[in-house]
Design an enzyme around this catalytic site. Structure first.
Site, mmCIF file in Angstrom:
data_model
loop_
_atom_site.group_PDB
_atom_site.id
_atom_site.type_symbol
_atom_site.label_atom_id
_atom_site.label_comp_id
_atom_site.label_asym_id
_atom_site.label_seq_id
_atom_site.Cartn_x
_atom_site.Cartn_y
_atom_site.Cartn_z
ATOM 1 N N ASP A 157 0.813 -1.222 0.000
ATOM 2 C CA ASP A 157 0.000 0.000 0.000
ATOM 3 C C ASP A 157 0.842 1.266 0.000
ATOM 4 O O ASP A 157 0.422 2.290 -0.529
ATOM 5 C CB ASP A 157 -0.952 0.003 1.196
ATOM 6 C CG ASP A 157 -2.072 -1.006 1.006
ATOM 7 O OD1 ASP A 157 -1.822 -2.203 1.225
ATOM 8 O OD2 ASP A 157 -3.168 -0.607 0.622
ATOM 9 N N TYR A 183 -9.796 -1.013 1.772
ATOM 10 C CA TYR A 183 -9.484 -0.846 3.193
ATOM 11 C C TYR A 183 -9.220 0.615 3.551
ATOM 12 O O TYR A 183 -8.770 1.414 2.730
ATOM 13 C CB TYR A 183 -8.230 -1.659 3.559
ATOM 14 C CG TYR A 183 -8.537 -3.016 4.150
ATOM 15 C CD1 TYR A 183 -9.071 -3.124 5.424
ATOM 16 C CD2 TYR A 183 -8.280 -4.181 3.438
ATOM 17 C CE1 TYR A 183 -9.341 -4.372 5.979
ATOM 18 C CE2 TYR A 183 -8.556 -5.437 3.994
ATOM 19 C CZ TYR A 183 -9.085 -5.524 5.259
ATOM 20 O OH TYR A 183 -9.354 -6.754 5.807
HETATM 21 CU CU CU Z 1 -7.770 -7.677 6.802
#
Ligand code: CU
Length: 643
Positions: free
Chosen positions: A311, A395
Site C-alpha cells: 500500500d 481498506y
Molecule cells: Cu484484513
C-alpha cells in the site's frame, strides 16, 4: 548555472524556517518548472512520486533545529507514459537545477508506483475488450456499465511476457445501482491483464465459474442495516481552557515532548526529532519515525495467487489521505495540519485537515492507597495523539502516534473499511471465510514496516534483545523459583534479523552507548512488539522475494540516508531482493553507532462474519517505553485531578 542563480519564480527567497518542513505548493511548482526547463517534464511525462528530499541528518543536526536549509531539494519519480521510460530525479530548488537523474531498468530496478490515471485507463480498456466482455457475457453479465473494475498491482512472477510490461491485473465486481456496495458482488474467476503503456488488455484469465453473490452489502441502506438505534446518549469532551499542546508551524510541543510533524505522499505522516525535556535538558529519542511500507498478501492459491498490495510502495498511502474536513473522528479540541501532495502532472493539491492533533484523557496514570501511612493518591494519564486516516481501495487505515506523560510512545494502526471479496464455493474453501451467502473473504496478512531512526540520548546507540526465562533448580536456586533476564547484544546487521518470542516476553532495548543514568546503566528505550506471525508466504516464493522485510519482526541497520523503504524504492513489479535483505548485505557493525530500527507488525486476518459488510476497527501496533532513561517515575509532578 550556479547554486545561487535562482530565476524569478524560484523559491530561494522563501525558504521554510526548518529543513524538515514539508514541501509547499509553491515549491512543487518550482520543482516542476525546473524539470520542464530541463526537458524532463514533457506532455507525456507523469509524476509517480514527488516529495521533499530531506537533507542529510548531520546537516539538520548541525543547524540545531533552528537554521534554514542550506539546500532545498525535491525528489521525483517520472514516467513517460508513451514509452514507459522511468527515472528517479532530484532537483535543487535553491540551486534551480537538476541534481541527479537515474533512468530505471525495470528488469532489475522495478517500476514506479501506480498513477491516478492508471485506474481510469484500466477500467476503460477492460470494459472495451472483446475477450473480457465475452467472459462476462458467459456469466450473464451483458450490461458492462454495471461492472466495476478493480485494477491491482501485478507483482512479479518471472513470466517473460509480463516482465517486459508495465501492467496491472484487473478483477471485476457488479454494482447494481449507484448506491450499491460493489464488493458484495465479486465476479470470480476472471482477470484481465492490462498493459498500461500499450493501453490494452493483453490477456484474459477465465478459470472458475462461480455465481455472483447476490445479498446486498450496502450498509447505509435501511433495508440492510435496519432502523438506527436510539439508545445512545451524547458523550461530549470539553476543554474549556483549550488543549495543552502548542503548534508553531510544524513544530509540536506538549508537556515535555517536542517534535516536528511532516507528511509525505508515499509514507503519510512522518515524525522528526522527537525529544523529551528533562530537568532543563532536551533529550533526543527518535530522529525520524514513519511507517514507510505495508504489504497485504492474500493466501488463496487459485487464479488470484498474485494478490498482494504494497500500500505504501505501490499505491502511496499519503496520496490517499482523508481530508478530515468531512468529519473528524476525534473528540475534544483538535488542531489540524494540511498536507500538500502532487498529482500525476506534478501539480500540488492541498488536502485540508489531513493530520489531526489532539490530546486524550487515558484513565489512571498511577494510584496507591497506602496501608501504613494512610495516603490515597491518584493521577490521571493523558496522551497526545498525532494521526491521519487513509483509504487505499477497499481498506481504510488510521495511523495514530501516541505520546504519554510517562515517556511512553505508541503507534496504533486502526484497520477498517471493507474486506476484499471472492465468491465462496458450495464445497468450501480452506483459504477463505464465508461472510455472506456465497461470498468469501480470502485470508490475508496486513504487515506494516516501521522505520525508527533512533537517537536515544544521541547518535551512538545499540540494540539488546531481552528475554525473560525461568532458571532450572540447582545450586543457587534450590527451590526453582528463580527467573531472570537474558540480554543479548545485537552487534552486526546479520545478527539482528529477529522474531518475537511471546513465551519469553521478548523485547528489544535501544540503549545509548554514551549516556548513563544515576545507576551507571545505559539509558534506553525498549520496543515492545505484539505477537503475530511474520510473512507466511513460502521462503523463495515470488512474494517472499519482494516482501523480504516482512520475514522478520526486527531488523537493525547502520544509518544510511539512501535506505528509506523496507521493500526498496521501486516495489512495483520488482523482481525481488530489494530493501532490508539488501541493506544488511554488508553486515555492518551496529553497536555504538548511528542505527535505524525496523519493525514488522500486523495481524494475519482470517475474516469473521462480523467483519462484513464494513469491518469494525481492528488494531495493531507497538510501544516504545523508557527503560532506565529516567532515574525514577517521571510523572510524580503531575498534579492530582482538580475535582
Ligand atoms: Cu484484513
Amino acid at each position: 548555472m550556479t547554486e545561487t542563480a535562482a530565476k524569478p519564480g524560484g523559491v530561494a527567497g522563501s525558504l521554510p524556517a526548518h529543513p524538515l518542513t514539508p514541501a509547499s505548493g509553491q515549491e512543487y511548482l518550482a520543482g516542476r518548472r525546473i524539470l520542464a526547463e530541463a526537458g524532463l517534464a514533457g506532455d507525456t511525462v507523469r509524476f509517480a512520486y514527488f516529495g521533499l528530499e530531506e537533507p542529510p541528518k548531520d546537516e539538520v543536526l548541525a543547524a540545531a533545529g533552528n537554521g534554514r536549509p542550506a539546500d532545498r531539494r525535491l525528489r521525483a519519480f517520472l514516467i513517460d507514459v508513451a514509452s514507459g521510460e522511468s527515472a528517479d530525479v532530484v532537483v535543487s530548488l535553491t540551486g534551480n537545477r537538476v541534481v541527479s537523474r537515474r533512468v530505471l531498468d525495470p528488469l532489475t530496478d522495478g517500476r514506479v508506483q501506480i498513477l491516478n490515471q492508471d485506474f481510469a485507463l484500466a477500467e476503460r480498456v477492460v470494459r472495451a475488450d472483446p475477450a473480457w466482455r465475452a467472459a462476462m457475457a458467459r456469466r450473464g453479465l451483458t450490461d458492462v456499465s454495471k461492472i466495476r473494475t478493480c485494477p491491482l498491482t501485478a507483482g512479479s512472477f518471472g513470466d517473460a511476457d509480463e516482465r517486459a510490461r508495465r501492467m496491472m491485473r484487473v478483477l471485476a465486481f457488479v454494482q447494481n445501482d449507484e448506491h450499491d456496495l460493489a464488493w458484495a458482488h465479486p465476479v470470480d474467476g476472471v482477470a484481465a491483464y492490462v498493459d498500461l503503456i500499450e493501453g490494452r488488455v493483453f490477456k484474459v484469465i477465465d478459470e472458475l465459474d462461480l455465481p455472483v453473490p447476490a445479498e446486498s452489502g450496502d450498509y447505509d441502506d435501511p433495508a440492510v442495516r435496519g432502523p438506527l438505534r436510539t439508545t445512545l446518549r451524547p458523550v461530549e469532551i470539553t476543554q474549556p481552557d483549550g488543549p495543552s499542546f502548542t503548534l508553531d508551524g510544524h513544530w509540536l510541543r506538549w508537556q515535555n515532548w517536542s517534535m516536528r510533524v511532516g507528511f509525505d505522499a508515499r509514507e503519510g505522516l512522518t515524525l522528526h526529532q522527537v525529544s523529551i525535556g528533562d530537568g532543563g535538558r532536551e533529550r533526543p529519542v527518535i530522529y525520524r519515525a514513519s511507517i514507510p511500507e505495508m504489504v497485504v498478501p492474500y493466501g488463496d492459491p487459485a487464479f488470484r495467487y498474485w494478490q498482494a498490495y504494497f500500500d505504501a510502495g505501490e499505491y502511496h498511502v499519503g496520496k490517499w489521505v482523508n481530508s478530515l474536513e468531512r468529519g473528524c473522528d476525534c473528540l475534544g479540541e483538535i488542531a489540524y495540519l494540511d498536507a500538500t501532495v502532487a498529482d500525476d502532472l506534478g501539480e500540488p493539491h492541498v488536502i485540508s485537515n489531513a493530520i489531526c492533533i489532539h490530546e486524550e484523557d487515558f484513565g489512571i496514570l498511577w494510584k496507591h492507597t497506602d496501608m501504613f501511612n494512610g495516603s490515597a493518591a491518584s493521577r490521571r494519564q493523558r496522551r497526545l495523539v498525532v494521526s491521519f486516516f487513509t483509504t487505499v481501495g477497499n481498506y481504510d487505515y488510521g495511523f495514530y502516534w501516541y505520546f504519554y506523560l510517562d515517556g511512553t510512545i505508541e503507534l496504533e494502526v486502526k484497520m477498517t473499511g471493507v474486506l476484499f471479496t471472492a465468491a465462496y464455493p458450495a464445497g468450501g474453501n480452506p483459504y477463505s471465510a464465508e461472510v455472506a451467502p456465497g461470498l468469501g473473504a480470502p485470508v490475508h496478512q496486513h504487515l506494516f514496516g516501521a522505520r525508527l531512526d533512533m537517537t536515544v540520548d544521541g547518535l551512538a546507540n545499540a540494540v539488546e534483545e531481552v528475554d525473560v526465562t525461568g532458571v532450572p533448580a540447582g545450586p543457587g536456586n534450590p527451590h526453582g523459583n528463580a527467573m531472570l533476564q537474558q540480554v543479548t547484544r545485537l552487534r552486526h546487521e546479520s545478527q539482528a534479523g529477529r522474531r518475537v518470542a511471546p513465551e519469553r516476553g521478548r523485547a528489544w532495548r535501544v540503549v545509548s552507548t554514551e549516556q548513563v543514568n544515576r545507576f551507571g546503566q545505559p539509558t534506553g528505550y525498549t520496543l515492545y512488539p505484539e505477537a503475530a506471525p511474520v510473512l507466511l508466504a513460502e521462503p523463495g516464493s515470488p512474494l517472499h522475494e519482494r516482501a523480504g522485510f516482512a520475514a522478520n519482526h526486527l531488523w537493525v541497520t547502520r544509518y544510511d540516508p539512501a535506505q528509506r523503504y523496507p521493500a526498496g524504492d521501486f516495489v512495483n513489479q520488482h523482481p525481488g531482493g530489494a530493501g532490508l535483505p539488501a541493506f544488511i548485505a554488508g553486515d555492518r557493525d551496529i553497536d555504538g553507532t548511528d542505527i535505524v530500527v525496523w519493525h514488522t507488525f500486523g495481524p494475519t486476518h482470517f475474516p469473521r462474519p462480523e467483519d462484513w459488510p464494513v469491518m469494525p476497527v481492528a488494531r495493531c501496533g507497538f510501544a516504545l517505553k523508557p527503560t532506565g532513561f529516567f532515574g525514577r517515575n517521571p510523572t510524580l509532578d503531575v498534579p492530582p485531578p482538580a475535582h
